[in-house]
Motif scaffolding. Structure first.
Motif, PDB file in Angstrom:
ATOM      1  N   GLU B  16       4.375  29.851 -28.911  1.00 16.92           N
ATOM      2  CA  GLU B  16       5.821  29.567 -28.958  1.00 16.92           C
ATOM      3  C   GLU B  16       6.627  30.240 -27.857  1.00 16.92           C
ATOM      4  OE1 GLU B  16       7.551  30.303 -32.776  1.00 16.92           O
ATOM      5  OE2 GLU B  16       6.630  28.515 -33.627  1.00 16.92           O
ATOM      6  N   HIS B  17       6.104  31.295 -27.249  1.00 18.23           N
ATOM      7  CA  HIS B  17       6.875  31.970 -26.193  1.00 18.23           C
ATOM      8  C   HIS B  17       7.064  31.014 -25.014  1.00 18.23           C
ATOM      9  CE1 HIS B  17       2.855  32.763 -24.410  1.00 18.23           C
ATOM     10  NE2 HIS B  17       3.518  32.702 -23.284  1.00 18.23           N
ATOM     11  N   PRO B  18       8.144  31.212 -24.230  1.00 17.48           N
ATOM     12  CA  PRO B  18       8.365  30.283 -23.111  1.00 17.48           C
ATOM     13  C   PRO B  18       7.260  30.404 -22.052  1.00 17.48           C
ATOM     14  CG  PRO B  18      10.111  31.962 -23.200  1.00 17.48           C
ATOM     15  CD  PRO B  18       9.183  32.246 -24.324  1.00 17.48           C
ATOM     16  N   HIS B  19       6.829  29.272 -21.534  1.00 15.35           N
ATOM     17  CA  HIS B  19       5.737  29.277 -20.568  1.00 15.35           C
ATOM     18  C   HIS B  19       6.224  29.147 -19.133  1.00 15.35           C
ATOM     19  CE1 HIS B  19       2.502  29.232 -23.510  1.00 15.35           C
ATOM     20  NE2 HIS B  19       3.348  28.556 -24.260  1.00 15.35           N
ATOM     21  N   PHE B  20       7.519  28.920 -18.983  1.00 15.34           N
ATOM     22  CA  PHE B  20       8.057  28.743 -17.630  1.00 15.34           C
ATOM     23  C   PHE B  20       9.290  29.621 -17.449  1.00 15.34           C
ATOM     24  CE2 PHE B  20       6.070  24.522 -18.475  1.00 15.34           C
ATOM     25  CZ  PHE B  20       5.117  24.584 -17.478  1.00 15.34           C
ATOM     26  N   PRO B  21       9.588  29.985 -16.206  1.00 13.56           N
ATOM     27  CA  PRO B  21      10.848  30.696 -15.939  1.00 13.56           C
ATOM     28  C   PRO B  21      12.032  29.748 -16.144  1.00 13.56           C
ATOM     29  CG  PRO B  21       9.695  30.226 -13.882  1.00 13.56           C
ATOM     30  CD  PRO B  21       8.802  29.761 -14.987  1.00 13.56           C
ATOM     31  N   GLU B  22      13.237  30.282 -16.029  1.00 12.14           N
ATOM     32  CA  GLU B  22      14.414  29.440 -16.307  1.00 12.14           C
ATOM     33  C   GLU B  22      14.795  28.521 -15.147  1.00 12.14           C
ATOM     34  OE1 GLU B  22      17.685  31.527 -18.005  1.00 12.14           O
ATOM     35  OE2 GLU B  22      16.552  31.964 -19.824  1.00 12.14           O
ATOM     36  N   GLY B  31       9.393  20.649 -18.433  1.00 17.83           N
ATOM     37  CA  GLY B  31       8.092  21.219 -18.796  1.00 17.83           C
ATOM     38  C   GLY B  31       8.128  21.792 -20.203  1.00 17.83           C
ATOM     39  N   ASN B  32       9.178  22.562 -20.503  1.00 17.48           N
ATOM     40  CA  ASN B  32       9.309  23.139 -21.844  1.00 17.48           C
ATOM     41  C   ASN B  32       9.500  22.059 -22.901  1.00 17.48           C
ATOM     42  OD1 ASN B  32       8.996  25.918 -21.310  1.00 17.48           O
ATOM     43  ND2 ASN B  32      11.076  26.034 -20.495  1.00 17.48           N
ATOM     44  N   TYR B  33      10.278  21.035 -22.533  1.00 17.83           N
ATOM     45  CA  TYR B  33      10.487  19.915 -23.458  1.00 17.83           C
ATOM     46  C   TYR B  33       9.143  19.360 -23.920  1.00 17.83           C
ATOM     47  CZ  TYR B  33      10.899  14.959 -24.656  1.00 17.83           C
ATOM     48  OH  TYR B  33      10.756  13.735 -25.263  1.00 17.83           O
ATOM     49  N   PHE B  34       8.265  19.104 -22.968  1.00 17.17           N
ATOM     50  CA  PHE B  34       6.990  18.473 -23.326  1.00 17.17           C
ATOM     51  C   PHE B  34       6.111  19.405 -24.151  1.00 17.17           C
ATOM     52  CE2 PHE B  34       2.731  16.674 -22.682  1.00 17.17           C
ATOM     53  CZ  PHE B  34       2.992  15.365 -23.057  1.00 17.17           C
ATOM     54  N   LEU B  35       6.081  20.683 -23.766  1.00 15.94           N
ATOM     55  CA  LEU B  35       5.248  21.629 -24.529  1.00 15.94           C
ATOM     56  C   LEU B  35       5.739  21.765 -25.969  1.00 15.94           C
ATOM     57  CD1 LEU B  35       4.641  24.472 -21.916  1.00 15.94           C
ATOM     58  CD2 LEU B  35       3.076  22.635 -22.575  1.00 15.94           C
ATOM     59  N   ASN B  36       7.052  21.557 -26.149  1.00 16.02           N
ATOM     60  CA  ASN B  36       7.623  21.743 -27.489  1.00 16.02           C
ATOM     61  C   ASN B  36       7.491  20.540 -28.407  1.00 16.02           C
ATOM     62  OD1 ASN B  36       8.325  24.377 -27.088  1.00 16.02           O
ATOM     63  ND2 ASN B  36      10.336  23.877 -26.239  1.00 16.02           N
ATOM     64  N   ILE B  37       7.013  19.404 -27.879  1.00 16.76           N
ATOM     65  CA  ILE B  37       6.928  18.250 -28.779  1.00 16.76           C
ATOM     66  C   ILE B  37       5.675  18.342 -29.669  1.00 16.76           C
ATOM     67  CG2 ILE B  37       8.330  16.744 -27.310  1.00 16.76           C
ATOM     68  CD1 ILE B  37       5.872  15.172 -26.580  1.00 16.76           C
ATOM     69  N   ASN B  73      -1.968  19.663 -21.476  1.00 20.56           N
ATOM     70  CA  ASN B  73      -0.639  19.052 -21.385  1.00 20.56           C
ATOM     71  C   ASN B  73      -0.371  18.469 -19.999  1.00 20.56           C
ATOM     72  OD1 ASN B  73       1.371  19.366 -23.872  1.00 20.56           O
ATOM     73  ND2 ASN B  73      -0.158  20.986 -23.941  1.00 20.56           N
ATOM     74  N   PHE B  74      -0.890  19.126 -18.959  1.00 22.43           N
ATOM     75  CA  PHE B  74      -0.798  18.542 -17.607  1.00 22.43           C
ATOM     76  C   PHE B  74      -1.442  17.159 -17.602  1.00 22.43           C
ATOM     77  CE2 PHE B  74      -4.511  18.187 -14.688  1.00 22.43           C
ATOM     78  CZ  PHE B  74      -3.929  17.405 -13.699  1.00 22.43           C
ATOM     79  N   THR B  75      -2.646  17.039 -18.195  1.00 20.68           N
ATOM     80  CA  THR B  75      -3.315  15.729 -18.179  1.00 20.68           C
ATOM     81  C   THR B  75      -2.494  14.699 -18.956  1.00 20.68           C
ATOM     82  OG1 THR B  75      -4.678  16.096 -20.168  1.00 20.68           O
ATOM     83  CG2 THR B  75      -5.612  16.804 -18.061  1.00 20.68           C
ATOM     84  N   LEU B  76      -1.857  15.130 -20.052  1.00 22.78           N
ATOM     85  CA  LEU B  76      -1.067  14.174 -20.841  1.00 22.78           C
ATOM     86  C   LEU B  76       0.134  13.662 -20.052  1.00 22.78           C
ATOM     87  CD1 LEU B  76      -1.055  15.859 -24.394  1.00 22.78           C
ATOM     88  CD2 LEU B  76      -2.618  14.124 -23.503  1.00 22.78           C
ATOM     89  N   LYS B  91       7.819  11.022 -29.298  1.00 24.87           N
ATOM     90  CA  LYS B  91       8.940  11.460 -28.452  1.00 24.87           C
ATOM     91  C   LYS B  91       8.836  10.785 -27.076  1.00 24.87           C
ATOM     92  CE  LYS B  91      10.721  14.407 -31.387  1.00 24.87           C
ATOM     93  NZ  LYS B  91      10.318  15.806 -31.511  1.00 24.87           N
ATOM     94  N   THR B  92       9.992  10.679 -26.410  1.00 28.54           N
ATOM     95  CA  THR B  92      10.020  10.056 -25.084  1.00 28.54           C
ATOM     96  C   THR B  92       9.156  10.853 -24.099  1.00 28.54           C
ATOM     97  OG1 THR B  92      12.296   9.476 -25.587  1.00 28.54           O
ATOM     98  CG2 THR B  92      11.597   9.166 -23.318  1.00 28.54           C
ATOM     99  N   THR B  93       8.356  10.144 -23.320  1.00 29.77           N
ATOM    100  CA  THR B  93       7.490  10.819 -22.340  1.00 29.77           C
ATOM    101  C   THR B  93       8.331  11.382 -21.186  1.00 29.77           C
ATOM    102  OG1 THR B  93       7.097   8.624 -21.408  1.00 29.77           O
ATOM    103  CG2 THR B  93       5.398   9.512 -22.867  1.00 29.77           C
ATOM    104  N   VAL B  94       7.743  12.322 -20.472  1.00 27.03           N
ATOM    105  CA  VAL B  94       8.478  13.030 -19.411  1.00 27.03           C
ATOM    106  C   VAL B  94       8.961  12.074 -18.321  1.00 27.03           C
ATOM    107  CG1 VAL B  94       8.382  14.872 -17.689  1.00 27.03           C
ATOM    108  CG2 VAL B  94       7.211  15.171 -19.866  1.00 27.03           C
TER     109      VAL B  94
END
Lengths: 321, 321
Positions: B16-22, B31-37, B73-76, B91-94
């Motif tokens: 759950e911790h953020p995987h990317f800087p702001e 990127g965070n949007y997709f990881l959170n779906i 997630n990169f492959t997705l 959910k809507t894809t990236v």
């Protein structure tokens, strides 16, 4: 020790071996096609130069050099897709020749191939090099995103542009030198100075790039100058011109950017010259070059070891294409 | 020791911790949007299970688990672009939400982030894990390319399909277990057996996936079954049906695949049932499961340590969605 020219030739020879297996050919043939269309191979040679500044070249430096060149080519394949570019070095781009889906995968697999070369580094520096490589790779992506963001922004400041260029272009040049230096056994401070040298050289390189795109000699440059102007690209030149232009010149520039006219390039160039953008670009380049050389001076090795790096800088700055 | 369920919960909490800087938010917010779906997070949990089979979970296993989930997630993100898919997990894809260019870069930077987690592995296994990770990543790309190639081929054999699925899906499951096992200090032979267990489980998983897409219960499956049939996707079911169908059934299938009719799914399913494709798929799944369990038996650790892996296999095989 080898000269910059000798190292270039050595790397080019080394890089000729196939970088991908034969199957699936639908994936790897396009990858080989792109790697074979050439390029200046500056970044991998910088890995070798970084090593050579401190000691004889270790075989690991060649693995690193291959990794950096593969990574650079990954960015080109994906950038060409994002820019919808049909030509790269005069040849058809991967996404035009093989389709978007294959180009996407070719870029992906090139990046993975880069990490395979990194993994081959035998020295105990693997973890440190992987860390710098990852950090740099992320920054290059951030730079590309900022570049795309800037296209949609009305005004971009010189500082913003330099920040973007630093990420998109300079950090990979700087990291190539630094990672080579690590393999060469350099101290932390020497690595830091060399990284800064590479970063400043990178910015000077981009100033030169933007200058050549506007003022280059078509016969030598290999293509008609003015590509950036036609696309309203926010370059060092345009950003500065908009900052120093009179109200009248600014109005003219704005008008020229809003339409496609046959004399657009000529007219924009004429305003650039009125604003002395060409002289300013030259002095900006010199400023960054001087800063780069200060960092080079701060590196604690004998002067004669620095000669190939000075050759590199001269090669990059005196190029006319 | 933790159960499969407990490890799933532990990983989900950790992830759950953020995987990317702001910044730049234009890159990292998508990127965070997709990881959170969401997602089942099976692969990272397999890293933990691979470690736990041999010893208490080392913090490195969590770094590895994060890397594997980021890579997946990169492959997705890139696969969704290639498939022009508009939805992922409802959910809507990236690429639909943020555009192709950003999706391309988001995928790229997720892969780099995966390598950042790999780099954090402190143990002396870094080089070995990096090698397996690279090899697997390359194979996943090869599998995706073969999948696209198959779309254009008239006939795909069962062996070709299994080869493609092995690359596209199984090797990442297998490598997740193996890399976890390496962190857990497993011997080479135990690693090999565990890898084969993962590979066979992966194929059984895909048989199940193809089966559910055709015969799943809409209410439980979460979507109308028959998506693969509508797209004429070469699945385990279709490939087998075309191999065992009578001349008349084959003619009907060919005709159904050439047009869009409202009763296409119903009619294809009816031929599938006539050909007993459902029973065959069940027996194929059992065959691969049995092979998987043979490899698990060959692993030289006490039976009680294998329990969470058996829970995993049962979870994967008894799922209805």
């Amino acid at each position: 020790m080898f000269s910059f020219q000798e190292l270039s030739e050595k790397f080019n020879q080394e890089f000729e071996h196939p970088h991908f297996p034969e199957t699936p050919s639908t994936l790897y043939e396009p990858g080989n096609y792109f790697l074979n269309i050439g390029g200046k191979r500056i970044r991998p040679v910088m890995c070798l130069l970084g090593n050579e500044l401190f000691s004889d070249i270790h075989p690991d430096a060649y693995q690193l050099a291959n990794a950096v060149e593969l990574f650079h080519n990954f960015t080109l394949v994906h950038d060409d897709m994002m820019d919808a570019a049909s030509l790269r070095r005069g040849k058809t781009t991967v996404h035009i020749k093989y389709g978007d889906n294959t180009a996407l995968l070719v870029g992906d697999v090139m990046m993975i191939r880069a990490y395979e070369y990194i993994q081959k580094i035998k020295s105990n520096h693997l973890s440190k090099i992987l860390q710098i490589f990852n950090q740099t790779a992320k920054e290059v992506c951030e730079g590309q995103q900022l570049d795309m963001d800037f296209e949609k922004m009305e005004k971009v400041s010189l500082d913003q542009y330099i920040h973007m260029i630093t990420l998109k272009t300079s950090v990979l040049l700087a990291a190539s030198l630094e990672m080579g230096a690590i393999i060469g056994g350099a101290s932390e401070n020497n690595c830091k100075q060399l990284y800064e040298f590479g970063k400043k050289i990178g910015i000077a390189f981009q100033v030169q790039d933007d200058y050549l795109d506007a003022f280059g000699d078509a016969a030598i440059f290999g293509k008609e100058p003015g590509g950036d102007i036609k696309q309203n690209k926010k370059t060092f030149l345009l950003i500065h011109a908009l900052e120093v232009a009179t109200a009248q010149q600014k109005k003219e520039l704005d008008e020229l950017m809003q339409k496609e006219s046959p004399d657009k390039v000529e007219k924009v160039l004429s305003i650039f010259k009125e604003c002395k953008v060409d002289e300013w670009a030259e002095s900006l380049k010199v400023k960054y070059m001087n800063e780069a050389f200060e960092h080079l001076e701060n590196i604690a090795v004998m002067d004669k070891r620095k000669k190939p790096l000075i050759e590199l800088a001269n090669y990059l700055m005196n190029r006319t294409k």
